[in-house]
Design a protein around this motif. Structure first.
Motif, PDB file in Angstrom:
ATOM      1  N   LYS A   5       3.133  -1.925   0.977  1.00  0.00           N
ATOM      2  CA  LYS A   5       1.345  -1.740   0.024  1.00  0.00           C
ATOM      3  C   LYS A   5       0.541  -0.847   0.814  1.00  0.00           C
ATOM      4  O   LYS A   5       0.965  -0.574   2.582  1.00  0.00           O
ATOM      5  N   GLN A 180       2.660  -6.582  -6.129  1.00  0.00           N
ATOM      6  CA  GLN A 180       1.507  -5.243  -5.301  1.00  0.00           C
ATOM      7  C   GLN A 180       1.686  -4.242  -4.644  1.00  0.00           C
ATOM      8  O   GLN A 180       3.502  -5.025  -4.446  1.00  0.00           O
ATOM      9  N   GLY A 181       2.035  -3.407  -4.287  1.00  0.00           N
ATOM     10  CA  GLY A 181       2.439  -2.606  -3.818  1.00  0.00           C
ATOM     11  C   GLY A 181       3.005  -1.016  -4.260  1.00  0.00           C
ATOM     12  O   GLY A 181       3.161  -1.172  -5.319  1.00  0.00           O
TER      13      GLY A 181
END
Length: 355
Positions: A5, A180-181
């Protein structure tokens, strides 16, 4: 699953603003001509003999590191993307390390020469390092000092009016948060038309240029001698030491490859253009961005453009625009961010990030 991320982000642009009217004082051009063809109103130039690609990169990196919540010494790998390095060698990665005062940590440094798509290529490399657990804090920088190598005459106006100086940086860190990321990156190249957008001289290419273009370089020497010439007065006199670009050809390639690679990246993630919350295109030309936006059916609020005030900052353009959009509150946690670039080589790429 471990992903990378963006844990911190920053950008830096020099104080000096150079308007289109400023350029019209040294070459045959005007504000209307430049804006109509590029969308650019002004750009920034670094302070000569004070600022460099590496020093600007360091300023952006310091902001990104602070926002990532780490100390400079915690950076365990550096990736530096640029086409305008301080020196022919060594690369800017080690110079950045020295500028940050972290040579004692002996972190590895990698320099990337993919011009406009350099940041995307660097993001892909950094992502793999973090995903595999090899590094935890990868500093990725894109920076350019174009103003030191442009032709400030009417002869060079088609290229010179486009470019500006600046730097952007991110710190890639691991995350295990679901969704996420960095979701993916897609990278491509085609060297068939490499000379359509190139900085050829000085170089060690010798007969290579003739073999692949069918043109014998006019170095002011006999055919038997030209292959041994690195730099001479003839090149200087005839402006052969500056970047050259066949603008119309590059434009046609860009508007073809940009949408293709964005759709490829979306397809790999099982997503559609309508899922994009923010598209950050490389700031090459406002007309190219408008074409891509229309092709993908995106609204104005889904695309971030800042070429109007910064010009084309090549490897720095994507991270500068990304940081500016984030600072403006246009990118929030959970948003789908698409990055895309096309440039010299030709090389191009796209990537998706779930913020």
């Amino acid at each position: 699953m471990l992903r990378s991320k963006i844990g911190g982000i920053g950008y830096y642009v020099p104080e000096k603003v150079v308007t289109n009217d400023d350029l019209s004082k040294v070459m045959d051009t005007n504000d209307e001509w430049i804006q109509e063809r590029t969308g650019i109103k002004e750009r920034r130039y670094g302070k000569k003999h004070e600022e460099t690609t590496a020093t600007m990169g360091a300023r952006a990196a310091e902001i990104a590191i602070a926002r990532a919540g780490i100390a400079k010494e915690d950076v365990d790998f550096i990736i530096f993307a640029t086409l305008s390095p301080d020196y022919y060698f060594p690369g800017c990665g080690v110079l950045l390390q020295r500028e940050l005062g972290i040579t004692g940590n002996e972190a590895g440094a990698l320099d990337i020469r993919n011009q406009c798509s350099g940041f995307l290529y660097g993001l892909s490399v950094a992502d793999q390092f973090v995903r595999t657990g090899m590094y935890k804090n990868v500093l990725l920088v894109g920076a350019e000092m174009h103003s030191m190598g442009l032709d400030y005459t009417t002869r060079g106006r088609n290229v010179t009016v486009i470019f500006g100086d600046g730097a952007g940086a991110v710190v890639l860190q691991p995350t295990e948060k679901e969704g996420q990321g960095v979701l993916n990156t897609c990278l491509h190249s085609d060297g068939t038309y490499a000379e359509k957008l190139a900085f050829i001289n000085p170089g060690s290419h010798g007969g290579y240029h003739q073999r692949h273009t069918g043109e014998t370089p006019d170095y002011g020497y006999s055919d038997a001698e030209y292959g041994d010439i690195f730099l001479n007065s003839h090149m200087l006199e005839h402006g052969q030491i500056f970047p050259n670009m066949e603008g119309q050809f590059v434009f046609k390639m860009a508007v073809q490859k940009f949408p293709q690679v964005i759709m490829e990246s979306l397809g790999k993630a099982g997503l559609q253009p309508s899922d994009i919350d923010m598209l950050i295109p490389h700031q090459a030309n406002l007309r190219i961005s408008a074409f891509v936006q229309k092709k993908l059916g995106l609204k104005d609020e889904q695309v971030w453009n800042n070429i109007q005030k910064f010009g084309n900052t090549t490897a720095a353009s994507v991270p500068i625009a990304l940081c500016e959009a984030w600072e403006a509150g246009k990118i929030k946690e959970g948003d789908l961010v698409c990055l895309a670039a096309f440039g010299s080589g030709f090389t191009w790429g796209a990537g998706l990030i779930r913020w």
